[in-house]
Write a protein that holds these residues in place. Structure first.
Motif, short mmCIF file in Angstrom:
data_model
loop_
_atom_site.label_atom_id
_atom_site.label_comp_id
_atom_site.label_asym_id
_atom_site.label_seq_id
_atom_site.Cartn_x
_atom_site.Cartn_y
_atom_site.Cartn_z
N GLU A 170 0.83 -1.20 0.00
CA GLU A 170 0.00 0.00 0.00
C GLU A 170 0.87 1.25 0.00
O GLU A 170 0.56 2.23 -0.66
N ILE A 171 1.93 1.18 0.79
CA ILE A 171 2.82 2.35 0.84
C ILE A 171 3.37 2.64 -0.56
O ILE A 171 3.35 3.76 -1.04
N ILE A 172 3.84 1.58 -1.16
CA ILE A 172 4.47 1.78 -2.48
C ILE A 172 3.44 2.29 -3.47
O ILE A 172 3.70 3.18 -4.27
N SER A 173 2.26 1.66 -3.37
CA SER A 173 1.23 2.09 -4.32
C SER A 173 0.83 3.53 -4.06
O SER A 173 0.46 4.25 -4.98
N ALA A 174 0.90 3.95 -2.79
CA ALA A 174 0.55 5.34 -2.52
C ALA A 174 1.66 6.30 -2.93
O ALA A 174 1.47 7.52 -2.87
N GLY A 175 2.81 5.74 -3.25
CA GLY A 175 3.87 6.58 -3.80
C GLY A 175 4.66 7.34 -2.76
O GLY A 175 5.23 8.39 -3.05
N ILE A 176 4.68 6.85 -1.57
CA ILE A 176 5.43 7.54 -0.53
C ILE A 176 6.89 7.11 -0.64
O ILE A 176 7.19 5.94 -0.67
N PRO A 177 7.80 8.06 -0.70
CA PRO A 177 9.21 7.70 -0.86
C PRO A 177 9.74 7.06 0.42
O PRO A 177 9.27 7.34 1.51
N ARG A 178 10.68 6.21 0.26
CA ARG A 178 11.24 5.51 1.42
C ARG A 178 12.14 6.44 2.21
O ARG A 178 12.97 7.12 1.65
N TRP A 179 11.96 6.45 3.50
CA TRP A 179 12.77 7.29 4.37
C TRP A 179 13.67 6.44 5.22
O TRP A 179 13.34 5.34 5.58
N LYS A 180 14.80 7.05 5.58
CA LYS A 180 15.71 6.31 6.43
C LYS A 180 15.33 6.40 7.90
O LYS A 180 15.75 5.63 8.73
N HIS A 194 13.45 5.74 10.88
CA HIS A 194 12.44 4.73 11.24
C HIS A 194 11.34 5.32 12.09
O HIS A 194 10.19 4.97 11.97
N THR A 195 11.73 6.25 12.93
CA THR A 195 10.73 6.77 13.85
C THR A 195 9.62 7.48 13.10
O THR A 195 8.44 7.27 13.33
N SER A 196 10.01 8.29 12.14
CA SER A 196 8.97 9.01 11.42
C SER A 196 8.16 8.05 10.57
O SER A 196 6.96 8.20 10.41
N MET A 197 8.83 7.02 10.07
CA MET A 197 8.08 6.05 9.28
C MET A 197 7.04 5.37 10.15
O MET A 197 5.92 5.14 9.76
N LYS A 198 7.44 5.09 11.36
CA LYS A 198 6.50 4.42 12.27
C LYS A 198 5.30 5.31 12.51
O LYS A 198 4.17 4.86 12.51
N SER A 199 5.56 6.59 12.72
CA SER A 199 4.42 7.46 13.01
C SER A 199 3.52 7.54 11.79
O SER A 199 2.30 7.58 11.89
N LEU A 200 4.10 7.52 10.60
CA LEU A 200 3.30 7.59 9.38
C LEU A 200 2.47 6.31 9.22
O LEU A 200 1.29 6.35 8.89
N THR A 201 3.16 5.22 9.45
CA THR A 201 2.41 3.96 9.33
C THR A 201 1.29 3.91 10.35
O THR A 201 0.22 3.38 10.13
N GLY A 202 1.57 4.54 11.48
CA GLY A 202 0.49 4.60 12.46
C GLY A 202 -0.71 5.33 11.88
O GLY A 202 -1.86 4.94 12.08
N ASN A 203 -0.43 6.38 11.15
CA ASN A 203 -1.53 7.12 10.53
C ASN A 203 -2.25 6.28 9.49
O ASN A 203 -3.47 6.29 9.40
N VAL A 204 -1.44 5.57 8.71
CA VAL A 204 -2.05 4.79 7.63
C VAL A 204 -3.00 3.76 8.20
O VAL A 204 -4.12 3.57 7.74
N LEU A 205 -2.51 3.06 9.17
CA LEU A 205 -3.35 1.99 9.74
C LEU A 205 -4.47 2.66 10.52
O LEU A 205 -5.44 2.16 10.84
#
Lengths: 575, 241
Positions: free
Chosen positions: A552-562, A564-575
């Motif tokens: 889903e992330i890839i399909s949404a076109g979100i670029p990969r970030w190094k 991890h903490t911010s990624m976690k917070s974003l994934t928290g939003n997604v879910l």
């Protein structure tokens, strides 16, 4: 600064060394192992295993634990204190204390060293706290001790009379008085009877004041031994009984028995047995009732009654001949009967002389057949005197001989031919007759008595064989040893059977235990397998989810970030 | 599993409190009036109503037969310490993972105690009183005043460190963004008194101390004679002035 490796000898090498030290830990701590951390430890000391702090890991816990136990075992007799310990360990003291108390609670340390300063302190504190009070506490009344002199329980007759042996009886109320001789117990009574023989009056002692009751006394209805003289009764000195229980017995018409009369009585009883009319006739001066009561009063009186029955025929035949002192009268074989036999021996010995005291079998030897042969013999022989034992031995040997034909040949006194079996009477005949035989009596009586036997036998037995004494003795010992051996063999066989039985049951129990263990392990295995499957499923689920998320992330076109903490917070939003 | 959130971390600061199982404040009094000196130390429960302070002061003066001027002084002293405590109370405390060395250096009547050991600041269930009890029991100290003195000394040090961490929490919040991890903060911010956890507890090192260091961490309990006590008291007073 790097810490050097633990400088405490690791436990593994201790085991590798030749000598193994033995340390005691309680059985409820048997789960403990050096190499492992047990579930109990994980639960009790949770903070080490939940990853809550870098200062508490399983490795650290294990180091603490091993160090503490080793340190304790350096000095198992003393108590390892926490303060002594904490200086050697890096860590929060509260946590260390927790580990320390855990190990102490489970007895892995300080188990044998129970000596600690604290109990002494506690004791001292307790000592200081003790208050000394004067007098008895409230609610407790101090009364004088109950009068121990007054007899509370009814006393048997001998104690009234006094005497050393009887005294003990009163005190502890034991069933078997100590082996006292007749003179101890009946000493006073004897004296009195002697006196009475002179004065012609029977003396009665009061139970409480221990004095002679003159004309009449009060006898307790339930217990004829509890006597009170008139004076005591008037005083109300009853002991523990009430006045109603006593009835008045007038002493004035006591029956007096002289020695001659007693002798006559005994003879007639022996002669006539239960036939009191005849007995009374013989003892001319006394009535039937008097005879009976007097006989009962005499020692062995009641036994005479019983045995007199059996003697009737014998005595009739022999026209009242007294049996000489060493008698071989008996009825049936067996040790049990020796008892009676001895009684009779004594009795017969005393027919001529009822006066002199003889040992009274106060203690009824517990002749149970379960105790060994030798024990019984030993017990019996210890109770009675040597001459009687000799008679008894003779009799026993004679008895045993009857069972064995060849030994009978040696002991020639007796008649042969009882393979037909015993009847009590014929035995007696045989016994009585041999006695007469040995004294060299007439032959015709012998043959007359045993007319149902073959003539040859009679002739055989009629001779007075002079078998050498040593052979006799050897035969005697042989038979007795044989009897003992037979008994021993039976016992041994029994023991063996019991051992086998017990062994079988032990083996059975062990097998059952093993079975149960196996079953238990099987159950565990099953559970584990199921859990494993479950975990496998979980794993798959999680992996699937993860993949879904990534997609889903890839399909949404979100670029990969190094980051991890911010990624976690974003994934928290997604879910 | 113990939830991480009860432990202070960079994400979850905890409201200020004494990091022990019972939130008791150590109070120290040192009052001198007209040449008479009153020194005392005890623990106070800050949730008690403030009216209790005066009551306590009065009772103390009465029991110790001090001149009544002490009452107000005592009450004031207690009150001010309480207020100071309360001023920190509203704020966040950041403790992180901190194991701090606690040092004991005190004299109680005839007993002199020197000791040092580690204390986990994060352990909100620690109990200085229990530690003091064990200490006295193991060392066989019979003087009943020693235990409480030890406990209060520990508490004071913890209090001080807690106060520092409040201060540091304030600072760190300002510079917090973008920082990774929290192990470095205690060293840089709180005066470096904490133990380096990674070094001490990490996988490369042993938690067993080197033998030569055992003496440093061993408690020393000395029983002084009367003369020594007097001498020490004299020096203390001189130092205090």
């Amino acid at each position: 600064m790097a810490m050097e490796a633990s400088n405490v000898k690791p436990p593994v090498s201790a085991i590798e060394e030749a000598h193994l030290d033995l340390y005691t830990i309680p059985s409820y701590s048997s789960w403990f192992q050096w190499g492992n951390i047990h579930e109990i430890e994980r639960i009790s000391l949770r903070e080490f295993f939940d990853g809550s702090s870098i200062t508490r890991t399983p490795r650290i816990y294990k180091e603490y634990r091993d160090f503490i136990i080793c340190k304790y075992r350096e000095e198992p007799s003393g108590r390892l204190t926490f303060t002594e310990l904490r200086k050697s360990l890096v860590g929060d003291v509260s946590t260390l204390h927790k580990v320390f108390t855990f190990l102490e609670k489970w007895g892995l340390i300080n188990f044998s060293g129970t000596v600690s300063a604290e109990p002494a302190e506690v004791q001292q504190r307790h000592k200081k706290e003790v208050r000394v009070e004067e007098g008895a506490p409230y609610g407790v009344r101090v009364v004088a001790a109950p009068n121990s002199l007054k007899p509370v329980a009814p006393l048997p007759r001998p104690v009234d009379v006094g005497g050393g042996g009887g005294g003990e009886l009163a005190e502890n109320g034991s069933k078997f008085p100590p082996l006292a001789s007749y003179s101890d117990i009946y000493g006073e009574l004897l004296q009195q009877q002697q006196q009475q023989g002179e004065e012609g009056k029977e003396l009665v002692l009061c139970g409480s004041c221990k004095q002679l009751c003159d004309s009449g006394h009060y006898e307790h209805t339930k217990d004829e031994f509890l006597l009170l003289c008139k004076k005591c009764f008037g005083n109300g000195d009853y002991g523990s009984k009430s006045a109603h229980d006593f009835k008045y017995v007038d002493d004035t018409n006591q029956v007096v028995w002289t020695e001659a009369e007693t002798l006559l009585l005994l003879e007639s009883v022996l002669k006539h047995g239960d036939d009191w009319e005849l007995v009374a006739q013989n003892v001319k001066t006394k009535s039937k009732l008097d005879c009976i009561s007097k006989l009962l009063q005499l020692p062995f009186g009641d036994l005479m009654l019983g045995s007199a029955l059996r003697k009737t025929k014998v005595w009739d035949r022999n026209a009242g001949q007294a049996v000489p002192a060493h008698s071989v009268q008996d009825t049936v074989t067996g040790d049990d009967q020796q008892h009676e036999h001895k009684n009779q021996g004594q009795q017969n010995a005393n027919v001529e002389d009822p006066g002199p005291p003889h040992k009274r079998l106060c203690t009824v030897p517990n002749l149970d057949a379960s105790s060994s042969l030798m024990k019984q013999v030993g017990r019996l022989s210890s109770v009675i005197g040597p001459p009687v034992t000799a008679c008894a031995a003779d009799a026993a040997v004679a008895e045993l001989c009857y069972e064995n034909r060849c030994s009978r040949e040696i002991f020639d006194d007796d008649n042969f031919g009882d393979e037909l079996g015993y009847s009590a009477r014929t035995d007696e005949e045989e016994r009585v007759l041999p006695v007469e035989n040995s004294e060299g009596e007439k032959g015709p009586t012998v043959s007359g008595a045993s007319e149902h036997r073959g003539n040859e036998l009679q002739e055989q037995t009629f001779q007075k064989n002079v078998v050498p004494l040593t052979l006799r003795m050897r035969a005697a010992t042989a038979t007795s040893l044989g009897a003992a051996a037979a008994h021993a063999k039976l016992l041994a066989a029994q023991e063996e059977r019991e051992i086998e039985h017990l062994l079988a049951s032990v083996i059975e129990t062990q097998l059952k235990k093993l079975q149960r263990k196996a079953k238990y392990l099987e159950n565990l295995e099953m559970i584990m397998e199921k859990q494993q499957d479950q975990f496998g499923e979980f794993e798959e689920d999680i992996v699937a989810e993860r993949m879904k998320v990534l997609q889903e992330i890839i399909s949404a076109g979100i670029p990969r970030w190094k980051d991890h903490t911010s990624m976690k917070s974003l994934t928290g939003n997604v879910l | 599993m113990k939830p991480l959130s009860t432990w202070g971390s960079s994400r979850n600061p905890v409201k200020f409190r004494i990091p022990t199982s019972d939130n008791l404040l150590p109070i120290r009094l040192d009052i001198e009036i007209d040449g008479q000196r009153f020194r005392d130390a005890f623990t106070w429960n800050p949730s008690d109503p403030d009216s209790e302070v005066v009551v306590f002061a009065k009772r103390t003066v009465k029991d110790l037969k001090l001149p009544p001027a002490f009452v107000t002084q005592i009450a004031q002293s207690i009150q001010s310490q309480l207020t100071e405590f309360r001023s920190y109370e509203g704020q966040d405390m950041y403790t992180g993972e901190r194991v701090v060395p606690i040092k004991l250096d005190l004299r109680v009547n005839h007993t002199l105690i020197k000791d040092q050991f580690l204390w986990d600041l994060n352990n909100f269930e620690s109990d200085p009183e229990e530690f003091a009890r064990t200490f006295c029991k193991d060392m066989g100290i019979e003087d009943p005043e020693v235990g409480p003195a030890i406990a209060i000394a520990i508490r004071e040090q913890l209090y001080e460190i807690a106060v520092q961490s409040v201060a540091s929490a304030k600072e760190s919040r300002m510079i917090k963004k973008g920082r990774k991890g929290f192990e470095h903060i205690p060293i840089s911010k709180a005066g470096g008194i904490a133990v380096d956890l990674v070094k001490s507890f990490g996988n490369k090192s042993s938690v067993i101390r080197k033998r030569k260091e055992w003496d440093v961490f061993e408690p020393i309990v000395d029983l002084l004679s009367n003369e020594e006590v007097d001498a020490l008291e004299a020096t203390e007073e001189r130092n205090a002035r």
